[in-house]
Design an enzyme around this catalytic site. Structure first.
Site, PDB file in Angstrom:
ATOM      1  N   CYS A  23       0.837  -1.201   0.000  1.00 17.63           N
ATOM      2  CA  CYS A  23       0.000   0.000   0.000  1.00 17.63           C
ATOM      3  C   CYS A  23       0.872   1.250   0.000  1.00 17.63           C
ATOM      4  O   CYS A  23       1.809   1.371   0.794  1.00 17.63           O
ATOM      5  CB  CYS A  23      -0.918  -0.010   1.214  1.00 17.63           C
ATOM      6  SG  CYS A  23      -1.970  -1.483   1.317  1.00 17.63           S
ATOM      7  N   TYR A  25       0.515   4.252   1.020  1.00 15.85           N
ATOM      8  CA  TYR A  25       0.546   5.148   2.174  1.00 15.85           C
ATOM      9  C   TYR A  25       0.965   4.476   3.474  1.00 15.85           C
ATOM     10  O   TYR A  25       0.930   5.104   4.540  1.00 15.85           O
ATOM     11  CB  TYR A  25      -0.812   5.827   2.372  1.00 15.85           C
ATOM     12  CG  TYR A  25      -2.006   4.886   2.432  1.00 15.85           C
ATOM     13  CD1 TYR A  25      -2.036   3.794   3.299  1.00 15.85           C
ATOM     14  CD2 TYR A  25      -3.120   5.095   1.639  1.00 15.85           C
ATOM     15  CE1 TYR A  25      -3.130   2.960   3.376  1.00 15.85           C
ATOM     16  CE2 TYR A  25      -4.219   4.273   1.690  1.00 15.85           C
ATOM     17  CZ  TYR A  25      -4.227   3.198   2.572  1.00 15.85           C
ATOM     18  OH  TYR A  25      -5.307   2.357   2.640  1.00 15.85           O
ATOM     19  N   GLY A  70       2.632  -4.167   9.708  1.00 18.85           N
ATOM     20  CA  GLY A  70       2.657  -5.211   8.716  1.00 18.85           C
ATOM     21  C   GLY A  70       1.333  -5.957   8.596  1.00 18.85           C
ATOM     22  O   GLY A  70       0.273  -5.409   8.782  1.00 18.85           O
ATOM     23  N   SER A 125      -9.015  -3.942   6.838  1.00 18.09           N
ATOM     24  CA  SER A 125      -8.629  -2.757   6.075  1.00 18.09           C
ATOM     25  C   SER A 125      -9.339  -2.750   4.728  1.00 18.09           C
ATOM     26  O   SER A 125      -9.014  -3.528   3.839  1.00 18.09           O
ATOM     27  CB  SER A 125      -7.110  -2.727   5.871  1.00 18.09           C
ATOM     28  OG  SER A 125      -6.450  -2.603   7.110  1.00 18.09           O
ATOM     29  N   ASP A 282       3.094   2.635  18.288  1.00 18.12           N
ATOM     30  CA  ASP A 282       3.493   2.080  16.991  1.00 18.12           C
ATOM     31  C   ASP A 282       3.823   3.158  15.972  1.00 18.12           C
ATOM     32  O   ASP A 282       4.427   2.879  14.939  1.00 18.12           O
ATOM     33  CB  ASP A 282       2.440   1.111  16.439  1.00 18.12           C
ATOM     34  CG  ASP A 282       1.111   1.753  16.125  1.00 18.12           C
ATOM     35  OD1 ASP A 282       0.728   2.703  16.832  1.00 18.12           O
ATOM     36  OD2 ASP A 282       0.436   1.298  15.190  1.00 18.12           O
ATOM     37  N   CYS A 322      -3.850  26.620  21.340  1.00 19.17           N
ATOM     38  CA  CYS A 322      -4.641  25.420  21.627  1.00 19.17           C
ATOM     39  C   CYS A 322      -5.354  25.547  22.970  1.00 19.17           C
ATOM     40  O   CYS A 322      -6.535  25.195  23.102  1.00 19.17           O
ATOM     41  CB  CYS A 322      -3.744  24.182  21.642  1.00 19.17           C
ATOM     42  SG  CYS A 322      -3.117  23.685  20.020  1.00 19.17           S
ATOM     43  N   CYS A 325      -8.485  27.482  22.772  1.00 18.58           N
ATOM     44  CA  CYS A 325      -9.472  27.054  21.769  1.00 18.58           C
ATOM     45  C   CYS A 325     -10.716  26.476  22.430  1.00 18.58           C
ATOM     46  O   CYS A 325     -10.622  25.688  23.380  1.00 18.58           O
ATOM     47  CB  CYS A 325      -8.835  26.008  20.843  1.00 18.58           C
ATOM     48  SG  CYS A 325      -9.966  25.387  19.565  1.00 18.58           S
TER      49      CYS A 325
END
Length: 378
Positions: A23, A25, A70, A125, A282, A322, A325
């Site tokens: 893939c 991306y 993976g 996915s 991850d 932030c 906000c």
């Protein structure tokens, strides 16, 4: 006094960055260079046993294992049969759950039977219909994977496997919110998850990769998706689960959000790679955030150690813009990765304007939906 964080979830990468798709991306296959390219990456039985043994044995508590890649199905079914065997051996009265994120290419009837029997929650996915899915989700020969993944989706749903559709929102797919949402529903998916894509080019230029979704496009995608989701409510309840909106709903209802990007701090779980090395997240499998090794170190101590605490608190270091906000309580600055990987300004979430656009569009209606939902709970 800081409370000790309970070890309740480990994200496991049993086949490291290895995958049977290519893939465009994918951020994790880039880790092949980190772990050494040119050979197969697989978790040994020694690492598997140590991880499970050290994570279990606390009666009355819950422990979850999330198997990702993976592509984790490259390990083969016997590996997961062994994992279940070890969980039963060392569980000692703990409630143990398993989840699996897969591209679906290797799933067959035997896999479906196993996943259903052992109550795995599966994230499949699937980016949408063929022209969307195959735009980036291709094999090493450049061929689209949609046909086989759709067949897997149908077989999983028919077999009664608890399966969600997980879709990456890219520069291309962001144009087709209605088509993707409707397609997933037509297959029978009651649970859908959408992950915005922001990555840098692999050439080291620090430029945003072309497949990444822009803040404006992601904001529009969220608005369109919300309208579709809200229109499908019946009797004060949603008929389709969309994780992003459920997270925002938790904030509207005054609850602690279940997703870490919406919390003030993160670092609530560990990542165990195929080597046994343990990392903070991850998205940060790198030396700076390596906590230790499961063969040598205690997972609870790593979770509560200085380095993981430092990582978790990094999320809350936000600029005044932030902190002032009106939507801070919903995003809390967003995922740390979406800030540090934005080459424009590493202080702000790449999708800051996306969320502002979304809440300006959805706030009034969202509040109304939460009121109707609360009435059904009373």
């Amino acid at each position: 006094m800081n409370m000790k964080k309970p070890l309740s979830f480990i994200l496991v990468k049993p086949s490291g960055p290895d995958c049977n798709l290519a893939c465009s991306y994918c951020f994790y296959t880039r880790n092949e260079a980190y772990f050494g390219s040119g050979h197969i990456h697989r978790m040994s039985d020694e690492v598997l046993e140590a991880m499970i043994r050290k994570s279990l044995g606390r009666p009355g508590q819950h422990m979850g294992f999330g198997w990702q890649g993976g592509e984790p199905t490259l390990m083969g079914l016997d590996f997961y049969r062994r994992a279940i065997e070890l969980q039963k051996r060392y569980g000692n009265g703990m409630r143990v759950s398993n989840s699996l994120q897969t591209n679906g290419v290797l799933i067959n009837d035997e896999w479906n039977e196993f996943l259903k029997q052992h109550n795995f929650l599966v994230g499949l996915s699937l980016d949408g219909p063929a022209h969307v899915h195959d735009h980036y989700r291709v094999d090493r020969g450049g061929r689209g994977s949609h046909a086989i993944v759709e067949n897997t989706a149908r077989s999983m749903l028919k077999s009664g496997v608890a399966v969600n559709a997980i879709s990456v929102v890219s520069d291309y797919s962001s144009q087709f919110a209605k088509e993707i949402y409707t397609y997933h529903k037509s297959l029978g998916f009651e649970y859908q998850q959408f992950i915005p894509c922001i990555e840098l080019e692999a050439d080291g230029s620090k430029a945003v990769a072309g497949y990444s979704v822009s803040p404006e496009k992601y904001g529009r995608f969220l608005c369109d998706l919300f309208d579709l989701w809200a229109d499908d409510w019946v009797d004060g309840k949603p008929t389709t689960s969309i994780r992003t909106f459920e997270t925002f709903a938790e904030v509207y209802l005054g609850r602690v959000p279940s997703e870490c990007p919406a919390r003030r701090t993160c670092g609530e779980y560990l990542v165990v790679e195929h080597t046994g090395e343990v990392y903070s997240c991850d998205f940060f499998v790198e030396d700076a955030w390596k906590l230790g090794n499961i063969l040598e170190d205690n997972p609870e101590e790593m979770l509560n150690g200085y380095r993981q605490t430092l990582f978790g608190n990094m999320k809350g270091r936000l600029p005044d813009k932030c902190l002032k906000c009106s939507w801070l309580s919903f995003c809390q600055g967003g995922c740390t990765k979406d800030r540090l990987r934005d080459p424009q300004d590493k202080r702000f979430n790449h999708f800051c304007e996306s969320y502002k656009m979304f809440f300006a569009h959805a706030d009034t209606r969202f509040k109304g939906l939460m009121e109707s939902f609360s009435k059904t709970r009373n």
